[in-house]
Design a protein around this motif. Structure first.
Motif, PDB file in Angstrom:
ATOM      1  N   UNK A 131      -0.888   3.416  -7.839  1.00 34.13           N
ATOM      2  CA  UNK A 131      -1.155   1.981  -7.936  1.00 34.13           C
ATOM      3  C   UNK A 131       0.136   1.197  -7.746  1.00 34.13           C
ATOM      4  N   UNK A 132       0.813   1.439  -6.633  1.00 37.94           N
ATOM      5  CA  UNK A 132       2.102   0.799  -6.419  1.00 37.94           C
ATOM      6  C   UNK A 132       1.958  -0.713  -6.279  1.00 37.94           C
ATOM      7  N   UNK A 133       3.033  -1.407  -6.674  1.00 42.01           N
ATOM      8  CA  UNK A 133       3.043  -2.857  -6.586  1.00 42.01           C
ATOM      9  C   UNK A 133       4.327  -3.290  -5.883  1.00 42.01           C
ATOM     10  N   UNK A 134       4.181  -4.220  -4.934  1.00 37.80           N
ATOM     11  CA  UNK A 134       5.331  -4.797  -4.239  1.00 37.80           C
ATOM     12  C   UNK A 134       5.743  -6.073  -4.953  1.00 37.80           C
ATOM     13  N   UNK A 135       7.044  -6.244  -5.160  1.00 41.18           N
ATOM     14  CA  UNK A 135       7.568  -7.385  -5.902  1.00 41.18           C
ATOM     15  C   UNK A 135       8.590  -8.120  -5.046  1.00 41.18           C
ATOM     16  N   UNK A 136       8.437  -9.431  -4.939  1.00 39.44           N
ATOM     17  CA  UNK A 136       9.456 -10.282  -4.325  1.00 39.44           C
ATOM     18  C   UNK A 136      10.316 -10.835  -5.450  1.00 39.44           C
ATOM     19  N   UNK A 137      11.618 -10.813  -5.269  1.00 39.19           N
ATOM     20  CA  UNK A 137      12.502 -11.223  -6.356  1.00 39.19           C
ATOM     21  C   UNK A 137      13.825 -11.757  -5.837  1.00 39.19           C
ATOM     22  N   UNK A 138      14.538 -12.420  -6.734  1.00 43.16           N
ATOM     23  CA  UNK A 138      15.922 -12.822  -6.513  1.00 43.16           C
ATOM     24  C   UNK A 138      16.782 -11.971  -7.426  1.00 43.16           C
TER      25      UNK A 138
ATOM     26  N   UNK B 288      12.431  -7.536  -1.421  1.00 48.50           N
ATOM     27  CA  UNK B 288      11.070  -7.066  -1.670  1.00 48.50           C
ATOM     28  C   UNK B 288      11.165  -5.578  -1.958  1.00 48.50           C
ATOM     29  N   UNK B 289      10.718  -5.179  -3.147  1.00 48.77           N
ATOM     30  CA  UNK B 289      10.830  -3.786  -3.562  1.00 48.77           C
ATOM     31  C   UNK B 289       9.476  -3.327  -4.096  1.00 48.77           C
ATOM     32  N   UNK B 290       9.281  -2.020  -4.131  1.00 47.82           N
ATOM     33  CA  UNK B 290       8.042  -1.469  -4.671  1.00 47.82           C
ATOM     34  C   UNK B 290       8.324  -0.694  -5.945  1.00 47.82           C
ATOM     35  N   UNK B 291       7.358  -0.765  -6.867  1.00 47.58           N
ATOM     36  CA  UNK B 291       7.403  -0.009  -8.109  1.00 47.58           C
ATOM     37  C   UNK B 291       6.130   0.822  -8.224  1.00 47.58           C
ATOM     38  N   UNK B 292       6.167   1.817  -9.115  1.00 49.76           N
ATOM     39  CA  UNK B 292       5.037   2.728  -9.248  1.00 49.76           C
ATOM     40  C   UNK B 292       3.766   2.009  -9.678  1.00 49.76           C
ATOM     41  N   UNK B 293       3.911   1.033 -10.565  1.00 50.51           N
ATOM     42  CA  UNK B 293       2.757   0.247 -11.015  1.00 50.51           C
ATOM     43  C   UNK B 293       3.288  -1.019 -11.672  1.00 50.51           C
ATOM     44  N   UNK B 294       2.375  -1.858 -12.180  1.00 49.77           N
ATOM     45  CA  UNK B 294       2.779  -3.130 -12.772  1.00 49.77           C
ATOM     46  C   UNK B 294       3.648  -2.928 -14.013  1.00 49.77           C
ATOM     47  N   UNK B 295       3.342  -1.897 -14.797  1.00 51.93           N
ATOM     48  CA  UNK B 295       4.136  -1.633 -16.001  1.00 51.93           C
ATOM     49  C   UNK B 295       5.568  -1.252 -15.632  1.00 51.93           C
ATOM     50  N   UNK B 296       5.717  -0.435 -14.610  1.00 53.51           N
ATOM     51  CA  UNK B 296       7.043  -0.052 -14.129  1.00 53.51           C
ATOM     52  C   UNK B 296       7.813  -1.282 -13.656  1.00 53.51           C
TER      53      UNK B 296
END
Length: 342
Positions: free
Chosen positions: A240-247, A295-303
């Motif tokens: 359930x990977x999630x992509x995150x946009x961040x500064x 833009x990075x990916x994490x294993x899931x929202x909790x991660x």
């Protein structure tokens, strides 16, 4: 096994002088009663070992005694090979074999070089248990009998029966075809196949193991590095990977990259561009040289929430909105906790 222990006992006394039964038992990982029996066996075999009584007594060898009992066994030779790979000897249950092997190596050196080599070894510390902030390294604990049984099956090319506790599931028995062993950041893994399907097992979750007599179904030659890369790629692509946009402040870039599964995009933020909250004025006061947009990916929202929380105000999640909400709620809860005196 006892012959190896007797050799190690003699080498300990040769290299370190008088030692108590308790010290010898600790070094050899046996009971003091076993040490006393071994001392009697050595004395009966003609080894000049004698006891000194008193508060500072112990066992010692007659001065000048030397023997050529320095041949390395299989596990000891193997432990020297993995010693250069971090703490692999601990993950794979070869710690005591490594200690025994190093005693034999030192004893095999010319007499004039032994003190020099021992002093040099004392002046090097590799991968201590804690870092400069006193944080203990997280090393997987693998029972010695489990590690030994898994090693035997891998090296012999036999099928292996595992009692395995997968995350979030009750322990179950399964029979696998072992391919090889991998250690990553002090965690040990068994690469195997099961009914022809690729499987990766974390050694610390193996509750019991049994080498079977049947030959494993596996190729004669193996490229563990390639296999590990392939499985790692498939692992990062699943779930359930999630992509995150961040500064992000550039000074924390490597920390984030080491936590995230992958960095998909990265660029320097244009001057004057603020975050979603528009509170950028105070953030640039430390002269960090601007921010990164990533833009990075994490294993899931909790991660993702955990990783961004570690970075505190050095990072700002821009999307998805649910992550911003989760971080805001966590910060408000913490502020409320400390808003009044205890």
């Amino acid at each position: 096994m006892r012959a190896d222990r007797l050799v190690s006992l003699v080498l300990l006394l040769r290299q370190r002088g008088r030692l108590s039964a308790a010290t010898l038992a600790h070094e050899l990982e046996v009971s003091t009663r076993t040490v006393l029996r071994d001392i009697e066996a050595l004395s009966a075999a003609g080894v000049p070992v004698y006891a000194e009584r008193g508060r500072h007594g112990g066992f010692a060898l007659l001065p000048g005694f030397r023997t050529e009992l320095t041949g390395l066994n299989h596990d000891e030779a193997l432990s020297l090979l993995v010693a250069g790979l971090g703490r692999g000897e601990q993950v794979f249950g070869l710690g005591s074999a490594l200690a025994s092997a190093m005693r034999k190596v030192v004893d095999a050196l010319p007499e004039g070089s032994q003190a020099t080599a021992s002093d040099a070894a004392r002046r090097m510390l590799i991968e201590p248990e804690t870092d400069l902030l006193a944080r203990r390294a997280a090393v997987d604990e693998v029972p010695g009998d489990v590690a030994a049984e898994v090693r035997r099956a891998v090296f012999a090319g036999h099928k292996l029966r595992l009692h395995y506790a997968a995350a979030g599931r009750p322990p179950a028995w399964r029979t696998v075809d072992p391919i090889g062993l991998v250690t990553v950041r002090d965690r040990g893994y068994l690469l195997a196949t099961r009914s022809g399907e690729d499987r990766t097992y974390r050694l610390s979750r193996v509750l019991a193991a049994e080498e079977l007599p049947e030959p494993a179904e596996r190729p004669d030659h193996v490229d563990l590095d390639r296999i590990w890369r392939d499985r790692s790629t498939r692992f990062r692509a699943g779930g359930d990977q999630v992509a995150v946009e961040l500064r992000l402040r550039p000074s924390r870039r490597e920390e984030l990259a080491g936590t995230a599964l992958a960095v998909l995009a990265e660029a320097a933020e244009a001057d004057g561009v603020g975050g979603a909250g528009g509170a950028d004025g105070a953030d640039g006061a430390d002269g960090a040289g601007g921010w990164l947009r990533m833009t990075v990916t994490f294993q899931d929202a909790r991660h993702a929430e955990w990783a961004l929380w570690q970075l505190a105000t050095d990072a700002e999640a821009l999307a998805p909105p649910s992550l911003r909400t989760a971080l805001r709620d966590r910060a408000l809860a913490l502020a409320a906790r400390y808003d009044t005196p205890p």
